[in-house]
Design a protein around this motif. Structure first.
Motif, PDB file in Angstrom:
ATOM      1  N   ARG A 144       0.924  -1.215  -0.097  1.00 51.69           N
ATOM      2  CA  ARG A 144      -0.174  -0.043   0.093  1.00 51.69           C
ATOM      3  C   ARG A 144       1.012   1.212  -0.172  1.00 51.69           C
ATOM      4  O   ARG A 144       0.601   2.399  -0.742  1.00 51.69           O
ATOM      5  N   GLU A 169       0.827   4.039  -2.983  1.00 55.65           N
ATOM      6  CA  GLU A 169       0.438   5.223  -2.701  1.00 55.65           C
ATOM      7  C   GLU A 169       1.581   6.380  -2.960  1.00 55.65           C
ATOM      8  O   GLU A 169       1.507   7.522  -3.306  1.00 55.65           O
ATOM      9  N   ASP A 178      -5.670   9.107  -4.388  1.00 59.11           N
ATOM     10  CA  ASP A 178      -7.124   8.879  -3.970  1.00 59.11           C
ATOM     11  C   ASP A 178      -7.838   7.946  -4.782  1.00 59.11           C
ATOM     12  O   ASP A 178      -8.820   7.426  -4.283  1.00 59.11           O
ATOM     13  N   ARG A 181      -8.549   4.462  -5.160  1.00 63.74           N
ATOM     14  CA  ARG A 181      -8.185   3.408  -4.184  1.00 63.74           C
ATOM     15  C   ARG A 181      -9.446   2.075  -4.503  1.00 63.74           C
ATOM     16  O   ARG A 181     -10.134   2.003  -3.644  1.00 63.74           O
ATOM     17  N   PHE A 208      -6.502  -3.288   3.500  1.00 61.51           N
ATOM     18  CA  PHE A 208      -6.771  -2.080   2.395  1.00 61.51           C
ATOM     19  C   PHE A 208      -8.181  -1.423   2.846  1.00 61.51           C
ATOM     20  O   PHE A 208      -8.278  -0.138   2.575  1.00 61.51           O
ATOM     21  N   TYR A 267     -10.092   1.896   1.046  1.00 65.69           N
ATOM     22  CA  TYR A 267     -10.243   1.078  -0.357  1.00 65.69           C
ATOM     23  C   TYR A 267     -11.562   0.317  -0.498  1.00 65.69           C
ATOM     24  O   TYR A 267     -12.020  -0.003   0.318  1.00 65.69           O
ATOM     25  N   ASP A 281      -7.413   0.320  -9.791  1.00 63.09           N
ATOM     26  CA  ASP A 281      -6.352   0.892  -9.670  1.00 63.09           C
ATOM     27  C   ASP A 281      -5.130   0.182  -9.191  1.00 63.09           C
ATOM     28  O   ASP A 281      -4.016   0.418  -9.866  1.00 63.09           O
TER      29      ASP A 281
END
Length: 250
Positions: free
Chosen positions: A28, A32, A39, A41, A57, A62, A107
């Motif tokens: 994660r 990021e 953003d 997610r 997550f 998420y 994503d």
């Protein structure tokens, strides 16, 4: 693709969640730090097991879809993320990693704990990687056991605890290019008796450079091979590692 039975899934949920809990925050953080739009997610957890990585997550905002071939694993994943399933942020689906179809894009897509080594051959792996590419809007991170790592499966290992005894017997078959592990377990029941179960698991040996080339052929623009502790650094000799992480992006 290999699917695990109910008793093994229960033991897995209790005893083998540490890997997912360890790598989830690292993946994660890497995603990021590299995403142009942090953003964004949405996560696909391919071969999600009992849902520990998905839970991490979900706890960080998420929306997650988990896919696994084992109904027993999926039932436990839903139990472990019950509140998120109820509010619609988590969905778990039964499907083979080389044959799944989804009508949404993600994503970030992850597959961890050498799940893709459970595919039977390179054809199935290519099918899986292609299907992942088709539903990806960004990044794909997954790990594989290397040949060197699978050599460590060989031998007999005993884990003797108060409530569970596990005996694992492993072998690497060079002719079939598979490592096999037979797991015999004795689980203590609430009545103090021990219930026996067996599970056989295999990992296919995939040549690491061949997998990297396959990802590029499918269409991923950037691919590097890293270690768990440094996802941003490309390994010079990945076959010397026991386990490696592939980081692919469009």
């Amino acid at each position: 693709m290999q699917a695990y039975g109910a008793e093994f899934a229960s033991v897995y949920n209790q005893r083998w969640s540490a890997f997912s809990l360890r790598v989830a925050p690292r993946i994660r953080a890497y995603y990021e730090s590299r995403s142009a739009q942090p953003d964004r997610r949405t996560l696909l957890d391919l071969c999600c097991g009992t849902g520990q990585l998905a839970a991490h997550f979900l706890e960080h905002g998420y929306r997650v879809v988990g896919v696994d071939a084992s109904p027993s694993m999926l039932r436990l994943a839903e139990q472990n993320t019950r509140s998120y399933v109820q509010d619609g942020r988590a969905t778990f689906l039964e499907a083979d990693a080389s044959q799944f179809t989804l009508n949404q894009r993600f994503d970030l897509i992850v597959s961890t704990f050498d799940a893709l080594n459970h595919l039977p051959d390179e054809e199935a792996l290519r099918a899986c990687l292609t299907r992942v590419y088709d539903v990806s809007d960004g990044m794909f991170i997954f790990d594989l056991n290397t040949r060197a790592g699978l050599m460590r499966w060989q031998g007999i290992h005993v884990d003797d605890g108060d409530d569970l005894v596990l005996i694992t017997r492993g072998i690497l078959d060079e002719e079939s290019e598979r490592a096999w592990m037979k797991i015999t377990g004795f689980v203590r029941t609430a009545q103090g008796e021990y219930r026996r179960f067996q599970q056989t698991a295999f990992n296919t040996v995939f040549e690491i450079e061949r997998v990297r080339q396959m990802l590029l052929e499918i269409g991923w623009r950037h691919v590097h091979i890293a270690s768990e502790n440094a996802l941003d650094e490309a390994l010079e000799e990945p076959e010397l590692q026991g386990r490696v992480f592939f980081v692919a992006s469009k």
